[in-house]
Design an enzyme around this catalytic site. Structure first.
Site, mmCIF file in Angstrom:
data_model
loop_
_atom_site.group_PDB
_atom_site.id
_atom_site.type_symbol
_atom_site.label_atom_id
_atom_site.label_comp_id
_atom_site.label_asym_id
_atom_site.label_seq_id
_atom_site.Cartn_x
_atom_site.Cartn_y
_atom_site.Cartn_z
ATOM 1 N N ASP A 1 -12.814 9.738 -8.449
ATOM 2 C CA ASP A 1 -11.720 8.834 -8.147
ATOM 3 C C ASP A 1 -12.226 7.411 -8.402
ATOM 4 O O ASP A 1 -13.438 7.170 -8.482
ATOM 5 C CB ASP A 1 -11.315 9.013 -6.673
ATOM 6 C CG ASP A 1 -10.291 7.998 -6.216
ATOM 7 O OD1 ASP A 1 -9.291 7.790 -6.915
ATOM 8 O OD2 ASP A 1 -10.511 7.397 -5.140
ATOM 9 N N ASP A 44 -10.330 3.910 -7.177
ATOM 10 C CA ASP A 44 -10.049 2.964 -6.091
ATOM 11 C C ASP A 44 -10.536 3.521 -4.753
ATOM 12 O O ASP A 44 -10.084 4.587 -4.312
ATOM 13 C CB ASP A 44 -8.540 2.692 -6.039
ATOM 14 C CG ASP A 44 -8.199 1.486 -5.193
ATOM 15 O OD1 ASP A 44 -8.722 0.400 -5.477
ATOM 16 O OD2 ASP A 44 -7.397 1.620 -4.252
ATOM 17 N N ARG A 59 5.730 4.916 -12.131
ATOM 18 C CA ARG A 59 4.620 5.094 -13.049
ATOM 19 C C ARG A 59 4.855 6.393 -13.807
ATOM 20 O O ARG A 59 5.660 7.218 -13.359
ATOM 21 C CB ARG A 59 3.283 5.157 -12.287
ATOM 22 C CG ARG A 59 2.949 3.910 -11.483
ATOM 23 C CD ARG A 59 1.680 4.111 -10.665
ATOM 24 N NE ARG A 59 1.394 2.961 -9.813
ATOM 25 C CZ ARG A 59 0.469 2.932 -8.874
ATOM 26 N NH1 ARG A 59 -0.291 4.013 -8.665
ATOM 27 N NH2 ARG A 59 0.273 1.852 -8.135
ATOM 28 N N ARG A 113 -3.394 -7.203 2.333
ATOM 29 C CA ARG A 113 -3.661 -5.778 2.198
ATOM 30 C C ARG A 113 -4.564 -5.279 3.324
ATOM 31 O O ARG A 113 -4.343 -4.209 3.901
ATOM 32 C CB ARG A 113 -4.328 -5.494 0.847
ATOM 33 C CG ARG A 113 -3.387 -5.580 -0.352
ATOM 34 C CD ARG A 113 -4.158 -5.577 -1.659
ATOM 35 N NE ARG A 113 -3.259 -5.563 -2.798
ATOM 36 C CZ ARG A 113 -2.831 -4.477 -3.418
ATOM 37 N NH1 ARG A 113 -3.256 -3.293 -3.008
ATOM 38 N NH2 ARG A 113 -1.997 -4.550 -4.427
ATOM 39 N N SER A 162 -0.283 2.375 0.282
ATOM 40 C CA SER A 162 0.887 2.996 -0.331
ATOM 41 C C SER A 162 0.863 4.513 -0.213
ATOM 42 O O SER A 162 -0.096 5.116 0.271
ATOM 43 C CB SER A 162 0.973 2.594 -1.803
ATOM 44 O OG SER A 162 -0.173 3.048 -2.506
ATOM 45 N N ASP A 208 1.943 8.008 -2.788
ATOM 46 C CA ASP A 208 2.268 8.463 -4.133
ATOM 47 C C ASP A 208 3.290 9.589 -4.033
ATOM 48 O O ASP A 208 3.155 10.487 -3.190
ATOM 49 C CB ASP A 208 1.017 8.969 -4.850
ATOM 50 C CG ASP A 208 0.016 7.860 -5.146
ATOM 51 O OD1 ASP A 208 0.454 6.697 -5.252
ATOM 52 O OD2 ASP A 208 -1.186 8.158 -5.258
ATOM 53 N N ASP A 228 -12.271 9.383 -2.081
ATOM 54 C CA ASP A 228 -12.134 8.901 -0.703
ATOM 55 C C ASP A 228 -10.888 9.441 -0.024
ATOM 56 O O ASP A 228 -10.659 9.157 1.154
ATOM 57 C CB ASP A 228 -12.120 7.364 -0.669
ATOM 58 C CG ASP A 228 -10.855 6.784 -1.260
ATOM 59 O OD1 ASP A 228 -10.373 7.303 -2.294
ATOM 60 O OD2 ASP A 228 -10.326 5.802 -0.689
#
Length: 245
Positions: free
Chosen positions: A9, A11, A116, A134, A170, A172, A202
């Site tokens: 992954d 981010d 997306r 954030r 967020s 998904d 993570d």
């Protein structure tokens, strides 16, 4: 002898959330990749634009490939190999807008519903938020459980969809099966059915957007996954050779 692929992954795993990769860690990672002759794929929920803000192109070029948008877009050798599309169910956008209106988080920053390829990213804070905002939302969400509530809200209204907590601010949203777990078939087509895979992320916990891939690997012989809390732990796995089987 079967190949071993290393899946990461981005981010929160290779980089701090929505921040560039640390240059020293990038050097350690690429030295490991070159010295061990590893075959590495990156697997992120972000799109290509956000990913290249965090991981520089020459880093990506040294990997075998890059899956963005939770595996709904695949790049290899600088070229797009495929891109999935999502048919947005009737009422989904309206229900997201309704939740946004009713959210207890009132400091909304814009760009809340982001389509997306193959998915939608939804944030009550908004993707236009500053890093400080954030971090404030992440702390508030840990106490309020808002993103878990969003998942439950959408699961009840739209049972044909999957909803997972992604990143720090967020969720998904994608069609059932259009999650990170889908990359297994692509990699097996490229490297063989008996390929071993090791994944580091993570979000490898129920409700996280890495979890579907971790669950796929659970069912495969000689494959495994690691849950990390950030790039520091990922670096430790690499430096202490904990990833090799």
């Amino acid at each position: 002898m079967p190949e071993t692929l290393y899946l990461f992954d981005v981010d929160g795993t290779l980089t701090p959330h929505r921040q560039p990769i640390d240059e020293e860690f990038a050097s350690v990672f690429l030295d490991w990749l070159a010295t061990k002759g590893c075959k590495v794929y990156l697997v992120t929920g972000s799109d290509i634009a956000k990913t290249t803000e965090q991981i520089f192109p020459s880093f990506i070029d040294q990997c075998q490939g890059l899956f963005t948008c939770s595996g709904n877009v695949f790049y290899s050798k600088g070229q797009k190999v495929y891109e999935n599309t999502m048919i947005i169910p009737e009422g989904l956008i309206e229900n997201l807008e309704l939740y946004l209106e009713q959210s207890e988080w009132r400091q909304q920053q814009g760009n809340h519903i982001e389509p997306r390829p193959g998915m939608i990213n939804f944030s009550t804070l908004g993707r236009n938020a500053s890093q400080n905002m954030r971090e404030a939302y992440t702390k508030w969400d840990a106490v309020s459980g808002e993103r878990e509530d969003i998942v439950a809200y959408l699961n009840e209204l739209h049972p044909t969809l999957e909803v997972a907590i992604g990143g720090a601010i967020s969720v998904d949203i994608y069609s059932v099966g259009a999650n990170k777990g889908q990359i297994v078939e692509t990699l097996q087509d490229l490297h063989g059915k008996d390929t071993n895979m090791i994944f580091v992320g993570d979000g490898n916990k129920p409700g996280g957007n890495d979890w579907p891939l971790a669950q796929r690997l659970e069912k495969m012989d000689n494959s495994q996954w690691y849950q990390v809390l950030g790039p520091e732990e990922t670096r430790a796995l690499i430096e202490y050779d904990e990833l090799f089987i």
